[in-house]
Design a protein around this motif. Sequence first.
Motif, PDB file in Angstrom:
ATOM      1  N   VAL A 127      -9.885   5.820   5.536  1.00  0.00           N
ATOM      2  CA  VAL A 127     -10.049   4.362   5.531  1.00  0.00           C
ATOM      3  C   VAL A 127      -8.798   3.691   4.971  1.00  0.00           C
ATOM      4  O   VAL A 127      -8.277   2.718   5.539  1.00  0.00           O
ATOM      5  CB  VAL A 127     -11.287   3.960   4.711  1.00  0.00           C
ATOM      6  N   LEU A 128      -8.290   4.223   3.844  1.00  0.00           N
ATOM      7  CA  LEU A 128      -7.085   3.650   3.244  1.00  0.00           C
ATOM      8  C   LEU A 128      -5.880   3.828   4.158  1.00  0.00           C
ATOM      9  O   LEU A 128      -5.000   2.958   4.219  1.00  0.00           O
ATOM     10  CB  LEU A 128      -6.827   4.310   1.888  1.00  0.00           C
ATOM     11  N   ALA A 129      -5.821   4.955   4.861  1.00  0.00           N
ATOM     12  CA  ALA A 129      -4.730   5.155   5.814  1.00  0.00           C
ATOM     13  C   ALA A 129      -4.800   4.130   6.936  1.00  0.00           C
ATOM     14  O   ALA A 129      -3.766   3.620   7.405  1.00  0.00           O
ATOM     15  CB  ALA A 129      -4.790   6.570   6.389  1.00  0.00           C
ATOM     16  N   GLY A 130      -6.017   3.809   7.399  1.00  0.00           N
ATOM     17  CA  GLY A 130      -6.167   2.777   8.412  1.00  0.00           C
ATOM     18  C   GLY A 130      -5.630   1.433   7.943  1.00  0.00           C
ATOM     19  O   GLY A 130      -4.971   0.706   8.702  1.00  0.00           O
ATOM     20  N   VAL A 131      -5.892   1.095   6.670  1.00  0.00           N
ATOM     21  CA  VAL A 131      -5.346  -0.144   6.107  1.00  0.00           C
ATOM     22  C   VAL A 131      -3.823  -0.080   6.080  1.00  0.00           C
ATOM     23  O   VAL A 131      -3.132  -1.062   6.390  1.00  0.00           O
ATOM     24  CB  VAL A 131      -5.910  -0.382   4.693  1.00  0.00           C
ATOM     25  N   GLY A 132      -3.285   1.100   5.704  1.00  0.00           N
ATOM     26  CA  GLY A 132      -1.837   1.256   5.684  1.00  0.00           C
ATOM     27  C   GLY A 132      -1.217   1.102   7.060  1.00  0.00           C
ATOM     28  O   GLY A 132      -0.158   0.462   7.210  1.00  0.00           O
ATOM     29  N   PHE A 133      -1.853   1.661   8.082  1.00  0.00           N
ATOM     30  CA  PHE A 133      -1.345   1.503   9.445  1.00  0.00           C
ATOM     31  C   PHE A 133      -1.379   0.030   9.870  1.00  0.00           C
ATOM     32  O   PHE A 133      -0.468  -0.455  10.555  1.00  0.00           O
ATOM     33  CB  PHE A 133      -2.170   2.346  10.416  1.00  0.00           C
ATOM     34  N   TYR A 134      -2.425  -0.678   9.470  1.00  0.00           N
ATOM     35  CA  TYR A 134      -2.516  -2.109   9.778  1.00  0.00           C
ATOM     36  C   TYR A 134      -1.371  -2.868   9.106  1.00  0.00           C
ATOM     37  O   TYR A 134      -0.753  -3.759   9.741  1.00  0.00           O
ATOM     38  CB  TYR A 134      -3.864  -2.652   9.317  1.00  0.00           C
ATOM     39  N   ARG A 193       7.782  -0.526   3.436  1.00  0.00           N
ATOM     40  CA  ARG A 193       6.866   0.339   2.699  1.00  0.00           C
ATOM     41  C   ARG A 193       5.467  -0.266   2.695  1.00  0.00           C
ATOM     42  O   ARG A 193       5.308  -1.487   2.559  1.00  0.00           O
ATOM     43  CB  ARG A 193       7.335   0.536   1.259  1.00  0.00           C
ATOM     44  N   VAL A 194       4.471   0.587   2.816  1.00  0.00           N
ATOM     45  CA  VAL A 194       3.082   0.128   2.749  1.00  0.00           C
ATOM     46  C   VAL A 194       2.434   0.698   1.494  1.00  0.00           C
ATOM     47  O   VAL A 194       2.848   1.724   0.968  1.00  0.00           O
ATOM     48  CB  VAL A 194       2.285   0.556   3.994  1.00  0.00           C
ATOM     49  N   ASN A 195       1.409   0.016   1.012  1.00  0.00           N
ATOM     50  CA  ASN A 195       0.693   0.491  -0.162  1.00  0.00           C
ATOM     51  C   ASN A 195      -0.820   0.450   0.016  1.00  0.00           C
ATOM     52  O   ASN A 195      -1.563   0.690  -0.928  1.00  0.00           O
ATOM     53  CB  ASN A 195       1.077  -0.339  -1.393  1.00  0.00           C
ATOM     54  N   SER A 196      -1.296   0.113   1.240  1.00  0.00           N
ATOM     55  CA  SER A 196      -2.725   0.060   1.537  1.00  0.00           C
ATOM     56  C   SER A 196      -3.419  -0.838   0.514  1.00  0.00           C
ATOM     57  O   SER A 196      -2.932  -1.938   0.235  1.00  0.00           O
ATOM     58  CB  SER A 196      -3.313   1.473   1.559  1.00  0.00           C
ATOM     59  N   LEU A 197      -4.522  -0.376  -0.079  1.00  0.00           N
ATOM     60  CA  LEU A 197      -5.228  -1.161  -1.090  1.00  0.00           C
ATOM     61  C   LEU A 197      -4.799  -0.809  -2.500  1.00  0.00           C
ATOM     62  O   LEU A 197      -5.429  -1.237  -3.468  1.00  0.00           O
ATOM     63  CB  LEU A 197      -6.743  -0.964  -0.941  1.00  0.00           C
ATOM     64  N   PHE A 198      -3.736  -0.023  -2.621  1.00  0.00           N
ATOM     65  CA  PHE A 198      -3.184   0.307  -3.927  1.00  0.00           C
ATOM     66  C   PHE A 198      -2.140  -0.742  -4.302  1.00  0.00           C
ATOM     67  O   PHE A 198      -1.558  -1.408  -3.442  1.00  0.00           O
ATOM     68  CB  PHE A 198      -2.538   1.691  -3.905  1.00  0.00           C
ATOM     69  N   PHE A 199      -1.879  -0.854  -5.592  1.00  0.00           N
ATOM     70  CA  PHE A 199      -0.877  -1.811  -6.037  1.00  0.00           C
ATOM     71  C   PHE A 199       0.537  -1.288  -5.836  1.00  0.00           C
ATOM     72  O   PHE A 199       1.474  -2.061  -5.734  1.00  0.00           O
ATOM     73  CB  PHE A 199      -1.103  -2.115  -7.532  1.00  0.00           C
TER      74      PHE A 199
END
Length: 514
Positions: free
Chosen positions: A222-229, A253-259
């Motif tokens: 799920v977090l990877a999907g956010v990162g791809f988005y 750089r992506v961080n998904s739902l992480f800070f």
Amino acid sequence: MATTLALTAVALAAALALLLAGRDGSRHAAAAMVVALFGAPVILAGEVWDTSAVERIRDGAHGTEVLLAAALGGIALVALGAAVLRRWPVALPLAVAAVLPFRIPIDVGDAQPVNLLVPLYLVTGAAAVAWAWERLRPRTGPDGRPHVPQDPRPGAADALLVLFVVLYAVQSAWSDDQSKAVQQVAFFYVPFALLYVVLRTRRWTAALAARCLAVSAAVALVLAGVGFYEYATRTVLLNPKVIASNQIEDAFRVNSLFFDPNIYGRFLALVMLGLAAWMLWSRRPRTVAATGAVIAVLAGAIVLTLSQTSFLALLVGLAILGGLRFGPWRAFGATLLVLAVGLVVVLAAPKAVNLDGFSHDDLDGATSGRVALTGGGVGLFADHPLVGVGSGGFATAYRAAERAGERKAVDASHTIPITIAAEQGVIGLGVYVLLVVLVLRRLLRRADESVARAAIAAMVVALLVHTMGYAAFLEDPVLWVLLAVGGALAANVAPQERRPRRRRRSAERAARAT
């Protein structure tokens, strides 16, 4: 001094919750856990009560009522969760795996917001209450007698881990940033120590560990999907610094739902190592194929983080898995080959790794300032070798010694041994080194005979490698969870593993004698 005494008392209570666990000390351990569970929030509330963030709420309309309602609501959720976990204990490991990575930025003072694991705090509070409840008011067995849980005795690694927290609290006495030490203990060390006690004293099996890994893998997807988005839309969530950096840098750089992309990358690397272990030890083609497909998705996600420390941690973890599965020499040869390829890339195309040269400034720029921070941390240790500058005092002492007048956020040296040496001196550094040795000795011993133990050993080693380039050691709940589960699995299988080995050795000696 009063704050240090209170902080030490709460840390000691958390330590006693583990050290007193066992047949004769269950009730005392439960009482210590209750003291730590409620003492840490009280100390933290006293520390932040007069800060601007809390004052804005207090001075607003019905501010006191809002704070009181929030506190009562949190207590009610913890109590409800404790009742659920006492009725269905198996839900705890799965709940921990589900909420483990999620952080929420909260303003707790006049400095920048702190990223808090609020969902994990609720689960930990509920687990701690259920654990203490079970020992203070045990269920009645079929024979009419109270059924007191038989907790295992803690080992040397367990004791040293929780005593390190006590030492950290004591060494806050001479810190120039005692509020930082209070936040570290109240937000991270004490809650994670209580979660460690709960997980360490339950009985773990490889099947339960596999289910927890499956939950973590689902969360990672799920977090990877956010990162791809984020990458597709060139939109970064949560972290203004990453957003600003992406605007001026060539790479995105992506961080998904992480800070932080490094925390995101570390989580992905650890999940990938767990899945790789199950794939390497599996004999079912469908399992291998499905696990490989998930790893491929997560590999694409981790590349987008551009986290150098996460890449290195993943490679070292894979080397550990290779050594456990195929033998140390083959893994050592493969590791040397990877290092050789990396060295060729650095020497032949340094700009590919953001390196313009090999001078101090070039290396510092390529590592996002870590070379300068490391040098500053070594300097602080040299100036205060015995007891350091005090727990949580690295940032204040570093600015004073190296960058006076510069308002730059510096939390640590990004190399955990140097941070510990600078803040806690040779005493804290010695405890840290001994702790790492004991932990690795426990986790790696005959880990090749269990896929769950092999996975945890590789993940812990990878996490330790990650702390060499990123400031998060005991502040990371994943480490506490891995150490607790790994210690429980090692304790469960060790007696069964030693007996056959002794018998083989006796048979070999008898054969040689005849």
